[in-house]
Design an enzyme around this catalytic site. Structure first.
Site, PDB file in Angstrom:
ATOM      1  N   GLY A  16      18.513   1.763   6.333  1.00 25.77           N
ATOM      2  CA  GLY A  16      19.753   1.560   5.602  1.00 25.77           C
ATOM      3  C   GLY A  16      20.772   0.827   6.447  1.00 25.77           C
TER       4      GLY A  16
ATOM      5  CG  HIS B  12      12.053  -1.750   8.954  1.00 23.70           C
ATOM      6  ND1 HIS B  12      12.552  -1.025   7.893  1.00 23.70           N
ATOM      7  CD2 HIS B  12      13.111  -2.038   9.743  1.00 23.70           C
ATOM      8  CE1 HIS B  12      13.861  -0.889   8.035  1.00 23.70           C
ATOM      9  NE2 HIS B  12      14.225  -1.495   9.150  1.00 23.70           N
TER      10      HIS B  12
ATOM     11  CG  ASP C  40       5.609  -6.089 -16.891  1.00 23.42           C
ATOM     12  OD1 ASP C  40       4.557  -6.136 -16.208  1.00 23.42           O
ATOM     13  OD2 ASP C  40       6.692  -6.525 -16.482  1.00 23.42           O
TER      14      ASP C  40
ATOM     15  CE  LYS D   4       4.230  -8.580 -13.546  1.00 23.82           C
ATOM     16  NZ  LYS D   4       5.041  -8.649 -14.784  1.00 23.82           N
TER      17      LYS D   4
END
Length: 532
Positions: free
Chosen positions: A66, A183, A241, A388
């Protein structure tokens, strides 16, 4: 947990993991990596994390990065309830630092920053590193921090260091708490996905039971439970979708479903016909084909601002669904009580983002937050837990043709935002032709599946040119193609000049109204919206 967990499928019996979002631009990538490891997870903003923890009952927790600084007054914290629960916790960047501070360590700002690639030296073994890294090795990781830990909490030990982070990797093996200054979720940390896999499997012991076959069966049960004997209309957009949602719902409730395809005139060449053939022919699903091009073009007449376009298009969709619901209900089989749509998990978590940020604007043509009260209908969103790539896998599981499931995503409400400035039928026809030629050349070159997304844009400028012996004053067409592994970041596709020359020559020769073609080489860093 905002919208995400409150409407989760009641039949889900998977091992679950909770990701607490502290506002990182790449929090979604953590979820992607966990899902890729076969484990179901959800994201909750830190403000609602305690409620999300109680509702989801996860077997492990990940604290995201963050933008805040832990030493600053009022900076966000993880609920103490999580540390008291005994579940394994993995803190990433800011998540590592707030965990260290909350458990008795010290964090300071103003030290040397690290942004980008860094080299991590492994100093000790840990189950988190099992089969990935060994003591004495050095590995490339991706850093993005301005603070750093200066004193470890009781029970923690140092596992890895970098040049500017003496506690780049820390562990409390007894409590199964781990902290990474880097990360692991981004592709720039080459072994990051394997580290996350170790955390969910070897540390937390979660099962790899999150599959599309299991989801298909569970989702069908959940749809039946939600809908009962009610009737549903599903709004088809022509994209993957909504098509996957429609086929899944039809499997669950049969002829209680009617699909409504609003043909707004803003689609690519041939897309409308393909939707009709697929649903009426291949799947034999009841389909209402609404010819609404005139209404949409009238509403867009003179509208130049992209957000106004989105809102106008969204309003007309709702009005069309309202009209068709009344018409369908007139057959005497009862009212239409539900509207189904292909909302995905990124739509949901962006609509309840940590900061409230730009997500409302980005998703303004969706109905993520619910339908207008006057509609008296409830939403059915069977894909709202999926990313997705998972939707594509589900589509293949359901038997949709691979060429349809594998189509490039086409964001936004059709070609309207691929024409910056006012939209007209003439401009749409020009753009459709150019776009079709571009994609045809990509397929002919065998590049379609190597590209994540490609499209043409009709720019709001004209240039003087000479064609043959005549002078022209026509539009400029921009071509865009990007590669991406996740849709969160993207880089332009490196076409060779031969390809670009062929595509540009065909467009200029075959499309009346275009006399110049340019290629967009802009990359898409995390947190940016699509080019428009």
């Amino acid at each position: 947990m905002a919208e995400a967990s409150s409407q989760s499928h009641p039949a889900f019996s998977h091992d679950k993991l909770l990701i607490i979002d502290f506002g990182s631009q790449v929090t979604q990538l953590i979820a992607r990596r966990v899902r890729e490891a076969g484990v179901y997870c959800e994201i909750a903003p830190f403000q609602s994390a305690e409620r999300a923890f109680d509702e989801l009952k996860p077997k492990a927790v990940i604290l995201s990065g963050g933008p805040a600084s832990v030493p600053d007054a009022g900076s966000p914290r993880a609920p103490q309830r999580i540390f008291d629960s005994g579940v394994p916790v993995l803190g990433i960047c800011y998540g590592q630092m707030t965990m260290a501070e909350q458990l008795g360590g010290a964090v300071e700002s103003g030290h040397h920053r690290e942004f980008g690639r860094a080299e991590l030296a492994v100093g000790a073994q840990s189950p988190l590193l099992d089969g990935v890294w060994k003591p004495g090795e050095r590995h490339i990781v991706w850093m993005s921090h301005g603070d750093r830990i200066t004193r470890l909490p009781p029970g923690f030990s140092r596992v890895g260091t970098s040049e500017n982070a003496p506690f780049a990797l820390i562990a409390d093996e007894k409590r199964r708490y781990y902290g990474l200054m880097f990360h692991p979720e981004v592709v720039h940390t080459p072994d990051g996905a394997r580290l996350i896999g170790n955390f969910v499997h070897k540390v937390a012991g979660l099962k790899s039971d999150w599959t599309m076959a299991a989801f298909r069966a569970e989702a069908k049960r959940a749809i039946k439970a939600q809908v009962g004997k009610g009737r549903v209309i599903c709004g088809l957009s022509g994209g993957v979708d909504s098509a996957v949602a429609a086929v899944l719902i039809h499997e669950a409730i049969g002829d209680q479903l009617t699909c409504v395809f609003v043909d707004h005139g803003l689609m690519r060449a041939g897309e409308g016909d393909e939707v009709v053939r697929l649903f009426r022919g291949h799947f034999n699903i009841p389909l209402v084909h609404v010819a609404a091009e005139r209404d949409f073009l009238a509403a867009l007449d003179g509208v130049a601002e992209p957000e106004q376009k989105r809102k106008a298009i969204g309003r007309l969709f709702i009005e069309a669904f309202e009209r068709e619901a009344k018409t369908i209900a007139a057959d005497g089989r009862g009212p239409v009580e539900f509207l189904a749509q292909g909302t995905l998990y990124p739509d949901v978590i962006e609509s309840v983002s940590f900061s409230g940020g730009p997500s409302v604007t980005i998703k303004s043509h969706h109905n993520v937050g619910g339908l207008p009260e006057r509609m008296k209908m409830k939403l059915v969103e069977p894909l709202r837990e999926l990313f997705k790539d998972e939707v594509r896998a589900l589509g293949r599981e359901l038997g949709l043709p691979d060429h349809f499931v594998g189509r490039h995503p086409f964001p936004g409400p059709g070609l309207a935002i691929r024409i910056p400035g006012p939209v007209s039928r003439d401009k749409l026809d020009i753009l459709r032709q150019a776009d079709a030629i571009y994609l045809e050349e990509i397929r002919a070159a065998g590049l379609y599946d190597r590209i994540w997304q490609a499209f043409a844009v009709l720019l709001p400028v004209k240039t003087v040119g000479v064609m043959g012996d005549g002078r022209t004053y026509d539009h400029v067409c921009a071509l865009r193609a990007v590669t991406s592994s996740d849709g969160m970041t993207a880089d332009f596709f490196p076409f060779d000049m031969g390809f670009l020359g062929r595509a540009a020559t065909r467009i200029i020769n075959e499309v009346k109204g275009i006399n110049r073609v340019v290629y967009d080489v802009t990359s898409k860093p995390p947190g940016t919206i699509e080019w428009e």
